[in-house]
Write a protein that holds these residues in place. Sequence first.
Motif, mmCIF file in Angstrom:
data_model
loop_
_atom_site.group_PDB
_atom_site.id
_atom_site.type_symbol
_atom_site.label_atom_id
_atom_site.label_comp_id
_atom_site.label_asym_id
_atom_site.label_seq_id
_atom_site.Cartn_x
_atom_site.Cartn_y
_atom_site.Cartn_z
ATOM 1 N N UNK A 203 2.423 -9.564 5.176
ATOM 2 C CA UNK A 203 3.373 -9.639 6.295
ATOM 3 C C UNK A 203 4.802 -9.834 5.789
ATOM 4 N N UNK A 204 4.979 -10.774 4.859
ATOM 5 C CA UNK A 204 6.319 -11.028 4.314
ATOM 6 C C UNK A 204 6.829 -9.841 3.501
ATOM 7 N N UNK A 205 5.934 -9.156 2.793
ATOM 8 C CA UNK A 205 6.340 -7.979 2.018
ATOM 9 C C UNK A 205 6.763 -6.844 2.946
ATOM 10 N N UNK A 206 5.990 -6.612 4.001
ATOM 11 C CA UNK A 206 6.332 -5.558 4.958
ATOM 12 C C UNK A 206 7.644 -5.854 5.677
ATOM 13 N N UNK A 207 7.913 -7.128 5.912
ATOM 14 C CA UNK A 207 9.179 -7.512 6.533
ATOM 15 C C UNK A 207 10.343 -7.328 5.564
ATOM 16 N N UNK A 208 10.046 -7.262 4.272
ATOM 17 C CA UNK A 208 11.083 -7.098 3.268
ATOM 18 C C UNK A 208 11.640 -8.397 2.745
ATOM 19 N N UNK A 209 11.017 -9.492 3.092
ATOM 20 C CA UNK A 209 11.518 -10.813 2.700
ATOM 21 C C UNK A 209 11.173 -11.136 1.250
ATOM 22 N N UNK A 210 10.000 -10.681 0.774
ATOM 23 C CA UNK A 210 9.642 -10.867 -0.636
ATOM 24 C C UNK A 210 9.590 -9.495 -1.304
ATOM 25 N N UNK A 211 9.775 -9.486 -2.618
ATOM 26 C CA UNK A 211 9.885 -8.215 -3.341
ATOM 27 C C UNK A 211 8.567 -7.703 -3.895
ATOM 28 N N UNK A 212 7.576 -8.580 -4.051
ATOM 29 C CA UNK A 212 6.300 -8.128 -4.609
ATOM 30 C C UNK A 212 5.150 -8.884 -3.959
ATOM 31 N N UNK A 213 3.980 -8.300 -4.046
ATOM 32 C CA UNK A 213 2.780 -8.909 -3.463
ATOM 33 C C UNK A 213 2.035 -9.690 -4.546
ATOM 34 N N UNK A 214 2.590 -10.822 -4.939
ATOM 35 C CA UNK A 214 1.996 -11.572 -6.047
ATOM 36 C C UNK A 214 1.502 -12.953 -5.642
ATOM 37 N N UNK A 215 1.044 -13.104 -4.423
ATOM 38 C CA UNK A 215 0.447 -14.365 -4.007
ATOM 39 C C UNK A 215 1.440 -15.369 -3.467
ATOM 40 N N UNK A 216 0.985 -16.616 -3.428
ATOM 41 C CA UNK A 216 1.780 -17.674 -2.818
ATOM 42 C C UNK A 216 3.035 -18.020 -3.612
ATOM 43 N N UNK A 217 3.054 -17.702 -4.890
ATOM 44 C CA UNK A 217 4.224 -18.031 -5.714
ATOM 45 C C UNK A 217 5.472 -17.323 -5.182
ATOM 46 N N UNK A 218 5.337 -16.071 -4.790
ATOM 47 C CA UNK A 218 6.473 -15.321 -4.244
ATOM 48 C C UNK A 218 6.850 -15.846 -2.867
ATOM 49 N N UNK B 189 12.816 -3.778 8.768
ATOM 50 C CA UNK B 189 11.666 -3.877 7.867
ATOM 51 C C UNK B 189 11.753 -2.766 6.818
ATOM 52 N N UNK B 190 10.846 -2.805 5.852
ATOM 53 C CA UNK B 190 10.841 -1.773 4.800
ATOM 54 C C UNK B 190 10.617 -0.380 5.378
ATOM 55 N N UNK B 191 9.750 -0.264 6.373
ATOM 56 C CA UNK B 191 9.446 1.037 6.973
ATOM 57 C C UNK B 191 10.649 1.572 7.739
ATOM 58 N N UNK B 192 11.335 0.700 8.473
ATOM 59 C CA UNK B 192 12.479 1.122 9.288
ATOM 60 C C UNK B 192 13.711 1.459 8.461
ATOM 61 N N UNK B 193 13.775 0.966 7.236
ATOM 62 C CA UNK B 193 14.967 1.151 6.401
ATOM 63 C C UNK B 193 15.291 2.629 6.189
ATOM 64 N N UNK B 194 14.273 3.478 6.138
ATOM 65 C CA UNK B 194 14.487 4.908 5.924
ATOM 66 C C UNK B 194 15.016 5.615 7.169
ATOM 67 N N UNK B 195 14.952 4.956 8.318
ATOM 68 C CA UNK B 195 15.327 5.590 9.574
ATOM 69 C C UNK B 195 16.671 5.109 10.104
ATOM 70 N N UNK B 196 17.469 4.445 9.290
ATOM 71 C CA UNK B 196 18.793 3.986 9.699
ATOM 72 C C UNK B 196 19.773 5.143 9.529
#
Length: 183
Positions: free
Chosen positions: A81-96, A150-157
């Motif tokens: 969820x946080x990755x899709x929102x663009x808040x974190x840069x990688x999907x590496x668990x709770x550390x990110x 979000x990351x998906x919407x970024x291409x549609x700006x």
Amino acid sequence: MRELKFHEQKLLKKVDFLRWNKKDANLKEIAVLRRYHVQDREDYAKYNRIVGQVQKLIAKLKTLKSSDTFRIAQTEALVNRLFDMGVITSRQGLAACEKVNVSAFCRRRLPVILQKLKMAETIKEAVMFIEQGHIRVGVETITDPAFHVTRVMEDHVTWVKSSSIRKKVQKYNGQYDDFEQIE
């Protein structure tokens, strides 16, 4: 110096300028508000609440055993969820997820994305473009600078078809078509 009026004296009783401590002032909040040109303090408060909820959720997940299937599923859901929102840069668990802060949410605001996409020179200019109705995300014209991209919407700006700035950019690039139909 003139004698202070009653209401001025009353105000001065509340603030001690001689022993003023920088820690008391919320300098971090002010710095974030200025850097990302957040006009509404309520937006900062909302981002701060979300960060607090994420931190609380992480703390509760950490109390579970690392091999627990519920913890694994919820951790994966939170990270995705946080990755899709663009808040974190990688999907590496709770550390990110633990490093999420208010600035991460501010970086996903539409004016910051516009500056990143080189559609505006400054964030302040990007806010102006948004408020004037020059920007759209997908098919919708956005007039709220607090819009989260979000990351998906970024291409549609893109620019709105009837935008004068879009016409200037197209003329500069040699792509302007006089006979283009305006929606």
